[in-house]
Design an enzyme around this catalytic site. Structure first.
Site, PDB file in Angstrom:
ATOM      1  N   CYS A 161      -9.107  10.458  -4.758  1.00  0.00           N
ATOM      2  CA  CYS A 161      -7.916  10.199  -5.549  1.00  0.00           C
ATOM      3  C   CYS A 161      -8.307   9.336  -6.744  1.00  0.00           C
ATOM      4  O   CYS A 161      -8.889   8.271  -6.579  1.00  0.00           O
ATOM      5  CB  CYS A 161      -6.879   9.489  -4.690  1.00  0.00           C
ATOM      6  N   TYR A 313      12.961 -12.495  -2.809  1.00  0.00           N
ATOM      7  CA  TYR A 313      12.154 -11.293  -2.532  1.00  0.00           C
ATOM      8  C   TYR A 313      10.682 -11.666  -2.721  1.00  0.00           C
ATOM      9  O   TYR A 313       9.965 -11.040  -3.496  1.00  0.00           O
ATOM     10  CB  TYR A 313      12.518 -10.135  -3.467  1.00  0.00           C
ATOM     11  N   CYS A 415      10.980  -3.299 -10.756  1.00  0.00           N
ATOM     12  CA  CYS A 415      10.220  -2.051 -10.710  1.00  0.00           C
ATOM     13  C   CYS A 415      11.140  -0.872 -11.009  1.00  0.00           C
ATOM     14  O   CYS A 415      10.744   0.273 -10.881  1.00  0.00           O
ATOM     15  CB  CYS A 415       9.533  -1.892  -9.360  1.00  0.00           C
TER      16      CYS A 415
HETATM   17  N1  SAH Z   1       7.438 -10.872  -5.226  1.00  0.00           N
HETATM   18  C1  SAH Z   1       6.583 -10.234  -4.250  1.00  0.00           C
HETATM   19  C2  SAH Z   1       7.240  -9.056  -3.526  1.00  0.00           C
HETATM   20  C3  SAH Z   1       8.024  -8.101  -4.358  1.00  0.00           C
HETATM   21  S1  SAH Z   1       8.443  -6.565  -3.589  1.00  0.00           S
HETATM   22  C4  SAH Z   1       5.283  -9.806  -4.887  1.00  0.00           C
HETATM   23  O1  SAH Z   1       5.143  -9.800  -6.104  1.00  0.00           O
HETATM   24  O2  SAH Z   1       4.347  -9.505  -4.153  1.00  0.00           O
HETATM   25  C5  SAH Z   1      10.026  -6.834  -2.946  1.00  0.00           C
HETATM   26  C6  SAH Z   1      10.058  -7.603  -1.644  1.00  0.00           C
HETATM   27  O3  SAH Z   1      11.426  -7.740  -1.267  1.00  0.00           O
HETATM   28  C7  SAH Z   1       9.359  -6.938  -0.471  1.00  0.00           C
HETATM   29  O4  SAH Z   1       8.466  -7.856   0.107  1.00  0.00           O
HETATM   30  C8  SAH Z   1      10.506  -6.592   0.508  1.00  0.00           C
HETATM   31  O5  SAH Z   1      10.111  -6.713   1.852  1.00  0.00           O
HETATM   32  C9  SAH Z   1      11.522  -7.635   0.142  1.00  0.00           C
HETATM   33  N2  SAH Z   1      12.952  -7.333   0.412  1.00  0.00           N
HETATM   34  C10 SAH Z   1      13.566  -6.140   0.414  1.00  0.00           C
HETATM   35  N3  SAH Z   1      14.893  -6.298   0.575  1.00  0.00           N
HETATM   36  C11 SAH Z   1      15.130  -7.628   0.670  1.00  0.00           C
HETATM   37  C12 SAH Z   1      16.302  -8.426   0.815  1.00  0.00           C
HETATM   38  N4  SAH Z   1      17.495  -7.868   0.905  1.00  0.00           N
HETATM   39  N5  SAH Z   1      16.165  -9.760   0.855  1.00  0.00           N
HETATM   40  C13 SAH Z   1      14.933 -10.342   0.748  1.00  0.00           C
HETATM   41  N6  SAH Z   1      13.798  -9.640   0.610  1.00  0.00           N
HETATM   42  C14 SAH Z   1      13.884  -8.294   0.566  1.00  0.00           C
END
Ligand code: SAH
Length: 460
Positions: A161, A313, A415
């Protein structure tokens, strides 16, 4: 004019759709055309005809656009992993930048913000640190490992890939040989039989550590010891595990992890911060770009060392810990318990003692905290709130609580620019203005784009 399935029309492609597909028009009727780009003149075959719009594919190329390039990957057109490999990288960046700007203006109803140049990659190939390969049984009885074709569950076999990690194919071949010699069957989603569903491979680019996780429809993997012995021969192999997923579902990972080798995580570095990553935790897939993304978030947070910051998140606490050194205190919230366990360890690992983490939904944890403070006669505030939600964006309750806490700055990492724009529209009606926007190409060859925006509290 009546447009029907399988009709063929010669058209000039004029625009991009949101996922990087081409858009062309027949007397005001809009067609979304897979693998076509603006400037192409094509014969398009209608694949689905709606009332005012439809879908089509390229039946014949009459005259290709000047922005077309030959994809490096031989299966690029069939594989669902990439959508725009046939578009020059320069134009990919332009498409993404315009998409975000247009959505912010159209859905977000904002103007007068600074749109900074998109951060592209110098080498937009072999950038992903994580790949999840579906495993199925071919018609001839052979084991197929690859990626799904677009919008289907047909596996396109891929030896190599071009956006994945170099070296994955060697690991896949070890698993394939082991499955063959032990008569282990791939999972069959029609009759819910067979064992191996997916092979997840992650590599920590900064440390060279590998993780291999087999997602299985069962609790046991026959002769696992032999497989572990072989995989351990790979330089940097640090974690080997099974993930149990017995559901009839498209969700790749189940909740249970069975550790076969190592401590259950690999360790990577972003900038000078180290992170332990377990199989169930989210981790940004493009490490070269992640550091630039986080630097933008840090810049937009405008920290001086006195601030209270919420990182909603937060995953394994990457942004939280990236910001903690410049803030007074950081509070991270994340829904996956294993990720929060990683986050807490990661704080310790880096000697950071001004970050704390909460498991739960951001839209529940933050309002509960706010109400609790209120009951104690305290007005809960924050200087900076960082959010990095999944594609669906922010929950209404969360947005309301964020506004009530009147942070000076909101840094939104997104995203999905459509939901970002929707949330920006809400925040601009509630005391914030959009000042800076920076797009970052985390996903070259795909139609996706990552955006960081700064929203500042309007001074009264
Ligand atoms: N800021 C982090 C993760 C971003 S991705 C980074 O940059 O690595 C988004 C994240 O939100 C994921 O880890 C997912 O598990 C989490 N997530 C999804 N729905 C959520 C919610 N309702 N409340 C809190 N976290 C959530």
């Amino acid at each position: 004019m009546m447009i029907k399935k399988n009709d063929i029309y010669e058209i000039t492609v004029t625009d991009f759709g949101n996922d990087g597909e081409g858009i062309g028009r027949i007397d005001g009727y809009t067609l979304f055309i897979k693998d076509a780009i603006p400037g192409d003149i094509i014969k398009a075959r209608i694949t689905k005809a709606g009332k005012s719009f439809g879908y089509a594919r390229v039946e014949e190329m009459v005259k290709p656009s000047d922005d077309r390039v030959t994809p490096v990957c031989p299966v690029a057109a069939r594989c669902g992993g990439c959508q725009i490999q046939h578009l020059s990288y320069k134009k990919q960046l332009e498409f993404k930048q315009n998409k975000v700007k247009n959505q912010l203006e159209r859905i977000g109803k904002v103007k007068n913000f600074t749109m900074h140049p998109i951060i592209g990659m110098e080498n937009p190939y072999f950038y992903r640190n994580k790949s999840q390969y579906p495993v199925t049984l071919g018609k001839d009885g052979s084991i197929q490992i690859g990626f799904y074709a677009g919008r289907t569950h047909n596996v396109i076999e891929t030896e190599k890939c071009y956006i994945g990690t170099e070296g994955n194919e060697k690991i896949l071949s070890v698993v394939r040989n082991h499955m063959e010699s032990n008569h282990i069957l791939p999972y069959d989603e029609v009759n819910h039989k067979g064992l191996v569903r997916h092979i997840l491979i992650r590599k920590a680019f900064a440390t060279g550590q590998w993780m291999v996780c087999l997602v299985i429809n069962g609790k046991k993997y026959p002769n696992a010891d032999f497989l572990v012995d072989e995989l351990r021969q790979f330089d940097g192999m640090t974690s080997i595990c099974l993930n149990v997923n017995r559901e009839k579902s498209n969700v790749i990972l189940g909740k249970e992890v069975i550790n076969l080798y190592g401590e259950g995580f690999i360790t990577d570095k972003i900038g000078d911060v180290s992170f332990q990553i377990s199989p169930l935790a989210f981790y940004q897939v493009n490490p070269v770009q992640t550091v630039k993304l986080y630097q933008t978030a840090l810049e937009y947070a405008g920290l001086t060392g006195k601030e209270t910051v919420w990182d909603l998140y937060c995953g394994i606490g990457t942004i939280s810990l990236f910001l903690a050194k410049s803030a007074l205190h950081v509070k991270g919230v994340e829904i996956i318990p294993e990720a929060i366990e990683n986050a807490r360890n990661n704080a310790k690992l880096n000697g950071i003692d001004n970050a704390e983490f909460f498991v739960g939904k951001a839209e529940e944890v933050l309002p509960a905290y706010y109400e609790q403070q209120e009951r104690n006669g305290i007005q809960a505030t924050a200087d900076v709130i960082v959010v990095d939600p999944p594609r669906k964006g922010l929950d209404i309750r969360l947005r309301e609580t964020m506004v009530k806490m009147h942070p000076t700055r909101i840094v939104y990492v997104s995203c999905d620019s459509a939901t970002l724009a929707r949330d920006v529209e809400y925040l601009t009606r509630n005391g914030y203005e959009l000042t800076d926007v920076r797009t970052c190409d985390m996903f070259p060859m795909s139609g996706h784009v990552e955006t960081v925006v700064l929203m500042s509290k309007v001074q009264k």
